[in-house]
Scaffold this active site. Structure first.
Site, PDB file in Angstrom:
ATOM      1  N   HIS A  17       0.862  -1.201   0.000  1.00 30.08           N
ATOM      2  CA  HIS A  17       0.000   0.000   0.000  1.00 30.08           C
ATOM      3  C   HIS A  17       0.886   1.234   0.000  1.00 30.08           C
ATOM      4  O   HIS A  17       1.302   1.730   1.047  1.00 30.08           O
ATOM      5  CB  HIS A  17      -0.916  -0.046   1.237  1.00 30.08           C
ATOM      6  CG  HIS A  17      -1.944   1.056   1.277  1.00 30.08           C
ATOM      7  ND1 HIS A  17      -3.096   0.949   2.020  1.00 30.08           N
ATOM      8  CD2 HIS A  17      -1.999   2.277   0.679  1.00 30.08           C
ATOM      9  CE1 HIS A  17      -3.810   2.058   1.881  1.00 30.08           C
ATOM     10  NE2 HIS A  17      -3.155   2.890   1.087  1.00 30.08           N
ATOM     11  N   HIS A  19       1.169   4.815  -2.394  1.00 27.78           N
ATOM     12  CA  HIS A  19       0.792   5.662  -3.531  1.00 27.78           C
ATOM     13  C   HIS A  19       2.076   6.322  -3.993  1.00 27.78           C
ATOM     14  O   HIS A  19       2.696   7.089  -3.241  1.00 27.78           O
ATOM     15  CB  HIS A  19      -0.221   6.717  -3.097  1.00 27.78           C
ATOM     16  CG  HIS A  19      -1.465   6.127  -2.501  1.00 27.78           C
ATOM     17  ND1 HIS A  19      -2.598   5.887  -3.230  1.00 27.78           N
ATOM     18  CD2 HIS A  19      -1.730   5.683  -1.239  1.00 27.78           C
ATOM     19  CE1 HIS A  19      -3.521   5.346  -2.452  1.00 27.78           C
ATOM     20  NE2 HIS A  19      -3.017   5.209  -1.240  1.00 27.78           N
ATOM     21  N   HIS A 197      -9.580   0.925  -1.191  1.00 22.78           N
ATOM     22  CA  HIS A 197      -9.561   1.538   0.133  1.00 22.78           C
ATOM     23  C   HIS A 197     -10.973   1.405   0.708  1.00 22.78           C
ATOM     24  O   HIS A 197     -11.950   1.760   0.040  1.00 22.78           O
ATOM     25  CB  HIS A 197      -9.223   3.026   0.035  1.00 22.78           C
ATOM     26  CG  HIS A 197      -7.768   3.320  -0.229  1.00 22.78           C
ATOM     27  ND1 HIS A 197      -7.088   2.791  -1.278  1.00 22.78           N
ATOM     28  CD2 HIS A 197      -6.886   4.103   0.450  1.00 22.78           C
ATOM     29  CE1 HIS A 197      -5.837   3.234  -1.258  1.00 22.78           C
ATOM     30  NE2 HIS A 197      -5.683   4.024  -0.209  1.00 22.78           N
ATOM     31  N   GLU A 200     -11.293   3.198   5.973  1.00 23.07           N
ATOM     32  CA  GLU A 200     -10.295   4.145   6.489  1.00 23.07           C
ATOM     33  C   GLU A 200     -11.071   5.215   7.261  1.00 23.07           C
ATOM     34  O   GLU A 200     -10.936   5.327   8.477  1.00 23.07           O
ATOM     35  CB  GLU A 200      -9.490   4.757   5.332  1.00 23.07           C
ATOM     36  CG  GLU A 200      -8.399   5.730   5.776  1.00 23.07           C
ATOM     37  CD  GLU A 200      -7.683   6.400   4.589  1.00 23.07           C
ATOM     38  OE1 GLU A 200      -8.226   6.396   3.469  1.00 23.07           O
ATOM     39  OE2 GLU A 200      -6.576   6.945   4.816  1.00 23.07           O
TER      40      GLU A 200
END
Ligand code: ADE
Ligand code: ZN
Length: 338
Positions: A17, A19, A197, A200
């Site tokens: 994970h 970005h 996702h 969260e």
């Protein structure tokens, strides 16, 4: 802790994970701004870093999308990813699954080709230089319409053999997975793996939707699944990997104190939790910093760390034989460290 810190740095691990746009360090942002003739609305690196003060996901996203504006050419994307790999190598990362947000760039007029070719060249270089293997996860921005995600999927068509999976990111609340059910079905039909996702900031219902409607192979974050014991047990039974990001959770106020991070509760419940850095340039640490933060805060043992590293490979989008080889590498490392 010194002992454990050393153990963590050397422990072979996968990052699931990350970005890539979130690994843009302020120093590189300024360098790319200069290279591309862009004036940033900050005097210097210190002033920019001082702006990284978030109370929720959207505060971060607003600044993150603005920061990405310095990325214009394939050389920029190459340099961005090359910097990440050099840093990840020092943290014992041997495999990385990089999320990238094409819409953040194509909507500014940067061709898809520039983005992906820059990333692919850095990925090839990382394998040659550091022995780090990597894959791409193309993430759709959930604040945009599903139609825009379909357009992105079409744009990616010539590179689909170089894209392993699709993901779903950006502003979670108000943009439930159901909004993207059709485009994820289309991606699955093309043989892509699926992640999203969920949980969260969004409620457990979004995690159910990710499982039932998007048919995800894993869940990014998933923290709020813990509010629902039935959902938690389902994630355990179905062995769904969660890509947990402790320092991100702290910076984005998903938790109010790292001392209350649920990583050990997740492990005790039998969840396949992993530790990752999410957007390390914005959240104050790379993957080993995240491992160390929860060791300090929650007293994780060596055994817990090994479980987390093992989960990072069993949850990776890799062929079984490669996963087995990575697990054997962990076993050898642990045997040698005793
Ligand atoms: N994009 C980059 N980082 C993200 C995060 N933590 N949540 C949602 N979208 C993101
Ligand atoms: Zn993320």
């Amino acid at each position: 802790m010194t002992d454990l810190a050393e153990f963590i740095a050397g422990l072979p691990k996968a990052e699931l994970h990350l970005h890539i746009e979130g690994s843009l360090e302020p120093e590189l942002m300024f360098r790319l701004a200069e290279r591309n003739g862009i004036t940033l609305p900050y005097r210097d690196v210190e002033e920019l870093r001082a702006a990284y003060d978030f109370t929720r996901l959207q505060d971060f996203l607003d600044i993150y999308y603005k920061g990405a504006d310095v990325l214009r050419t394939r050389a920029d994307f190459h340099d961005l990813a090359a910097a990440y790999f050099a840093r990840a190598a020092r943290d014992g990362v041997v495999h990385a699954e990089l999320m990238f947000d094409p819409q953040t760039h194509t909507d500014r007029g940067v061709p898809f080709e520039e983005v992906i070719e820059g990333l692919l060249s850095a990925m090839a270089q990382a394998e040659a230089e550091f022995g780090i293997t990597s894959q791409l996860i193309m993430s759709f921005l959930r604040h945009l319409p599903e139609e825009a995600a379909f357009e992105t999927l079409a744009m990616a068509q010539p590179w689909l053999d170089r894209i392993e999976a699709v993901g779903l990111d950006s502003s979670e609340v108000g943009h439930p997975p159901v909004k993207f059910a059709q485009v994820f079905a289309a991606a699955r039909d093309k043989g892509l793996r699926i992640t999203a996702h969920a949980g969260e900031e969004g409620p457990p219902e979004y995690v159910y939707q990710a499982l039932d409607l998007l048919k995800v192979d894993r869940i990014d974050h998933g923290n709020r699944a813990l509010e629902d014991p039935v959902l938690t047990q389902r994630l355990v039974d179905e062995e769904v990997t969660l890509t947990v990001c402790p320092l991100s959770n702290l910076k984005l106020c998903v938790i109010d104190d790292i001392a209350r991070h649920p990583i050990d509760r997740m492990l005790q419940a039998g969840l396949k939790a992993t530790i990752n850095s999410d957007d390390p340039a914005y959240f104050g640490g790379y993957i080993a910093d995240n491992y160390r933060a929860v060791v300090d805060a929650r007293g994780l043992t060596r055994g817990d760390l090994v479980t987390i590293a093992r989960n990072s490979f069993t949850g990776a989008f890799l062929p079984d034989a490669e996963i087995a080889a990575h697990l054997a590498r962990i076993d050898a490392y642990v045997a040698n460290a005793e």
